[in-house]
Design a protein around this motif. Structure first.
Motif, mmCIF file in Angstrom:
data_model
loop_
_atom_site.group_PDB
_atom_site.id
_atom_site.type_symbol
_atom_site.label_atom_id
_atom_site.label_comp_id
_atom_site.label_asym_id
_atom_site.label_seq_id
_atom_site.Cartn_x
_atom_site.Cartn_y
_atom_site.Cartn_z
ATOM 1 N N ARG A 136 2.584 1.319 9.373
ATOM 2 C CA ARG A 136 3.271 0.638 8.159
ATOM 3 C C ARG A 136 3.958 1.251 7.166
ATOM 4 O O ARG A 136 4.548 0.689 6.152
ATOM 5 N N SER A 137 4.113 2.683 7.305
ATOM 6 C CA SER A 137 4.964 3.410 6.070
ATOM 7 C C SER A 137 6.160 3.162 6.397
ATOM 8 O O SER A 137 6.555 3.002 7.510
ATOM 9 N N SER A 138 6.845 3.568 5.201
ATOM 10 C CA SER A 138 8.264 3.510 5.432
ATOM 11 C C SER A 138 8.971 4.664 5.994
ATOM 12 O O SER A 138 8.394 5.572 6.593
ATOM 13 N N SER A 139 10.276 4.775 6.487
ATOM 14 C CA SER A 139 10.913 5.887 7.204
ATOM 15 C C SER A 139 10.649 7.092 6.475
ATOM 16 O O SER A 139 10.837 8.184 7.229
ATOM 17 N N LEU A 140 10.537 6.910 5.510
ATOM 18 C CA LEU A 140 10.205 8.648 4.604
ATOM 19 C C LEU A 140 8.700 8.717 4.306
ATOM 20 O O LEU A 140 8.196 9.840 3.839
ATOM 21 N N GLY A 141 7.840 7.594 5.123
ATOM 22 C CA GLY A 141 6.280 8.024 5.261
ATOM 23 C C GLY A 141 5.766 7.460 3.917
ATOM 24 O O GLY A 141 4.613 7.814 3.469
ATOM 25 N N LEU A 142 6.560 6.844 3.082
ATOM 26 C CA LEU A 142 5.887 6.131 1.796
ATOM 27 C C LEU A 142 5.290 4.897 1.903
ATOM 28 O O LEU A 142 5.500 4.218 2.799
ATOM 29 N N PHE A 143 4.308 4.253 0.971
ATOM 30 C CA PHE A 143 3.545 3.232 1.109
ATOM 31 C C PHE A 143 4.243 2.467 -0.235
ATOM 32 O O PHE A 143 4.072 3.124 -1.361
ATOM 33 N N ALA A 144 4.730 1.095 -0.333
ATOM 34 C CA ALA A 144 4.939 0.388 -1.437
ATOM 35 C C ALA A 144 3.742 -0.265 -2.010
ATOM 36 O O ALA A 144 2.636 0.101 -1.457
ATOM 37 N N GLU A 145 3.869 -0.637 -3.087
ATOM 38 C CA GLU A 145 2.825 -1.300 -3.746
ATOM 39 C C GLU A 145 2.174 -2.509 -2.986
ATOM 40 O O GLU A 145 0.931 -2.754 -3.196
ATOM 41 N N GLU A 146 3.030 -3.275 -2.310
ATOM 42 C CA GLU A 146 2.794 -4.193 -1.413
ATOM 43 C C GLU A 146 3.413 -4.323 -0.162
ATOM 44 O O GLU A 146 4.493 -3.803 -0.190
ATOM 45 N N ILE A 147 3.051 -4.831 0.894
ATOM 46 C CA ILE A 147 3.615 -4.944 2.168
ATOM 47 C C ILE A 147 3.480 -6.358 2.717
ATOM 48 O O ILE A 147 2.388 -6.893 2.607
ATOM 49 N N ASP A 148 4.656 -6.879 2.917
ATOM 50 C CA ASP A 148 4.464 -8.423 3.805
ATOM 51 C C ASP A 148 3.977 -8.352 4.984
ATOM 52 O O ASP A 148 4.421 -7.464 5.978
#
Length: 61
Positions: free
Chosen positions: A4-16
């Motif tokens: 579920r991480s972004s293409s940069l390996g980051l996580f947002a505060e929320e994920i749909d």
């Protein structure tokens, strides 16, 4: 979780959960601490044969 991480390996505060879209800001430390704790705990359990704690409030020693 890593999928579920972004293409940069980051996580947002929320994920749909339906679309996987990242919503909100990208805090760079707090969301990764949990991932690192799980990785270390799994490695430790694999090396020692110990079972992982069942209490969701446990912390690494």
């Amino acid at each position: 979780m890593l999928a579920r991480s972004s293409s940069l390996g980051l996580f947002a505060e929320e994920i749909d959960l339906e679309t996987g879209a990242h919503l909100g800001n990208f805090p760079k430390a707090f969301s990764h601490i949990g991932v690192i704790n799980v990785a270390v705990s799994l490695a430790h359990a694999g090396n020692t044969g110990e079972e992982l704690p069942q209490n969701p409030n446990w912390r690494l020693r």
